[in-house]
Design an enzyme around this catalytic site. Structure first.
Site, PDB file in Angstrom:
ATOM      1  N   HIS A  16      35.294  83.632  82.118  1.00 48.32           N
ATOM      2  CA  HIS A  16      34.061  83.167  81.485  1.00 48.32           C
ATOM      3  C   HIS A  16      34.319  82.942  79.992  1.00 48.32           C
ATOM      4  O   HIS A  16      35.061  83.698  79.373  1.00 48.32           O
ATOM      5  CB  HIS A  16      32.929  84.177  81.694  1.00 48.32           C
ATOM      6  CG  HIS A  16      31.597  83.613  81.328  1.00 48.32           C
ATOM      7  ND1 HIS A  16      31.165  83.523  80.022  1.00 48.32           N
ATOM      8  CD2 HIS A  16      30.625  83.052  82.084  1.00 48.32           C
ATOM      9  CE1 HIS A  16      29.974  82.941  80.001  1.00 48.32           C
ATOM     10  NE2 HIS A  16      29.624  82.643  81.228  1.00 48.32           N
ATOM     11  N   SER A  19      22.701  76.536  80.512  1.00 48.12           N
ATOM     12  CA  SER A  19      21.261  76.237  80.411  1.00 48.12           C
ATOM     13  C   SER A  19      20.717  75.495  81.625  1.00 48.12           C
ATOM     14  O   SER A  19      19.838  74.635  81.504  1.00 48.12           O
ATOM     15  CB  SER A  19      20.958  75.461  79.119  1.00 48.12           C
ATOM     16  OG  SER A  19      21.341  76.231  77.994  1.00 48.12           O
ATOM     17  N   LYS A  60      25.447  88.721  83.388  1.00 45.17           N
ATOM     18  CA  LYS A  60      26.037  89.106  82.091  1.00 45.17           C
ATOM     19  C   LYS A  60      25.706  90.578  81.791  1.00 45.17           C
ATOM     20  O   LYS A  60      25.621  91.374  82.705  1.00 45.17           O
ATOM     21  CB  LYS A  60      25.577  88.150  80.979  1.00 45.17           C
ATOM     22  CG  LYS A  60      25.830  86.683  81.368  1.00 45.17           C
ATOM     23  CD  LYS A  60      25.668  85.726  80.225  1.00 45.17           C
ATOM     24  CE  LYS A  60      25.974  84.308  80.715  1.00 45.17           C
ATOM     25  NZ  LYS A  60      25.907  83.310  79.629  1.00 45.17           N
ATOM     26  N   GLY A  75      23.443  79.255  77.034  1.00 50.80           N
ATOM     27  CA  GLY A  75      22.436  80.059  76.343  1.00 50.80           C
ATOM     28  C   GLY A  75      21.806  79.356  75.158  1.00 50.80           C
ATOM     29  O   GLY A  75      21.096  79.964  74.371  1.00 50.80           O
ATOM     30  N   GLU A 125      32.672  83.671  77.496  1.00 50.29           N
ATOM     31  CA  GLU A 125      32.369  84.845  76.665  1.00 50.29           C
ATOM     32  C   GLU A 125      33.534  85.833  76.693  1.00 50.29           C
ATOM     33  O   GLU A 125      33.808  86.510  75.707  1.00 50.29           O
ATOM     34  CB  GLU A 125      31.049  85.482  77.134  1.00 50.29           C
ATOM     35  CG  GLU A 125      29.864  84.598  76.755  1.00 50.29           C
ATOM     36  CD  GLU A 125      28.689  84.651  77.711  1.00 50.29           C
ATOM     37  OE1 GLU A 125      28.603  85.565  78.538  1.00 50.29           O
ATOM     38  OE2 GLU A 125      27.839  83.734  77.630  1.00 50.29           O
ATOM     39  N   GLU A 138      31.707  75.091  82.492  1.00 52.14           N
ATOM     40  CA  GLU A 138      30.634  75.539  81.594  1.00 52.14           C
ATOM     41  C   GLU A 138      30.962  75.108  80.169  1.00 52.14           C
ATOM     42  O   GLU A 138      31.740  75.778  79.484  1.00 52.14           O
ATOM     43  CB  GLU A 138      30.506  77.062  81.649  1.00 52.14           C
ATOM     44  CG  GLU A 138      30.203  77.600  83.032  1.00 52.14           C
ATOM     45  CD  GLU A 138      29.544  78.966  82.972  1.00 52.14           C
ATOM     46  OE1 GLU A 138      28.433  79.093  83.505  1.00 52.14           O
ATOM     47  OE2 GLU A 138      30.112  79.890  82.370  1.00 52.14           O
ATOM     48  N   ASN A 153      24.915  84.722  87.135  1.00 51.83           N
ATOM     49  CA  ASN A 153      25.742  85.601  86.310  1.00 51.83           C
ATOM     50  C   ASN A 153      24.806  86.392  85.415  1.00 51.83           C
ATOM     51  O   ASN A 153      24.251  85.851  84.464  1.00 51.83           O
ATOM     52  CB  ASN A 153      26.719  84.748  85.484  1.00 51.83           C
ATOM     53  CG  ASN A 153      27.508  85.572  84.485  1.00 51.83           C
ATOM     54  OD1 ASN A 153      27.503  86.797  84.536  1.00 51.83           O
ATOM     55  ND2 ASN A 153      28.186  84.887  83.569  1.00 51.83           N
TER      56      ASN A 153
END
Ligand code: 13P
Length: 251
Positions: free
Chosen positions: A96, A214, A11, A174, A98, A168, A9
């Site tokens: 996702h 991560s 992003k 991250g 985010e 996730e 991904n």
């Protein structure tokens, strides 16, 4: 048998030329990866057409990172599932964390997005996962169960064949903090149980469940060794072809 997959991904990273170069490098190195491992790159919308050309007739599959919850029309700035499919992409990531966190993506909107993606022939990587507060309060099982139920229970067992789940944990994205292999396995096995109770054992057994957060070449092997971890959805490490392929070599 469910499929093993490593998906990158990207992003909101890379310009178009940088993305094309990254896709080329992934294609080049993909020969090292055993054929049974699916490789997907998920790029920004702007990159889909040129990257589709790079990956066409290769084993690398192309995904969007999102699509609209409306079919078409006066929705300035949105990109529909039909538009994504018309680029040559065959997948889209949906839900996702985010998108959920920064763009108000709710389970209700996700139902519409998944419907439109499937109706346009796209396969879906649906992301679920708890935030740190929820994990610390011991609520991660209930949060993930609700996300799975609220979205996926609107679809049929047959439609589940076109859907992959990515677990996730938001606190691991991250941050350099990875879920331990045991933590990942525990939730993945739990998700499979939730699927089995509704769709039956076969669908649960056949659904690919990816880990994201991560994940890197140094920890992928331990994560992928878990019975219910079928691969990874990779953020930062997907921006370097060597790391991405290194992860794909970790089964
Ligand atoms: P990182 O691998 O950068 O933690 O991101 C994971 C992720 O969000 C993939 O969708």
């Amino acid at each position: 048998m469910r499929k093993k997959i490593v998906a990158g991904n990207w992003k909101m990273n890379t310009t178009v030329p940088e993305g094309v170069a990254l896709a080329k490098a992934v294609v080049e190195k993909s020969a090292q990866v055993p054929a049974e491992v699916g490789l997907i790159v998920a790029t920004p919308f702007t990159h889909l057409c040129p990257v589709a050309e790079v990956v066409s007739d290769t084993r690398v599959e192309l995904s969007a990172e999102n699509c609209a919850d409306k079919e078409k029309g006066a929705y300035t700035g949105e990109v529909s599932a039909a538009m994504v499919a018309s680029t040559g992409a065959t997948w889209t990531i949906l839900g996702h964390s985010e998108r959920r966190q920064y763009y108000g993506e709710t389970d209700e909107k996700l139902v519409e997005k998944v419907k439109l993606a499937l109706a346009n022939g796209l396969k879906v990587i649906l992301c679920v996962g708890e935030i740190l507060d929820e994990r610390q309060a011991g609520r991660h099982f209930e949060v993930v169960k609700a996300q799975v139920e609220n979205v996926l229970f609107n679809f049929s067992a047959a439609e589940m064949a076109s859907i992959v789940i990515a677990y996730e944990p938001v606190w691991a994205i991250g941050t350099g903090l990875t879920a331990t292999a045991e933590q990942a396995e525990e939730i993945h096995a739990f998700i499979r149980k939730v699927l089995a109770a509704h769709f039956g054992e076969q669908v649960a057994e056949d659904t690919t469940i990816l880990y994201g957060g991560s994940c890197k070449p140094s920890n992928a092997k331990e994560l992928f060794a878990q019975k219910d971890v079928d691969g990874g959805l990779i953020g930062g490490a997907a921006l370097k072809a060597d790391d991405f392929i290194g992860i794909a070599l970790s089964f």
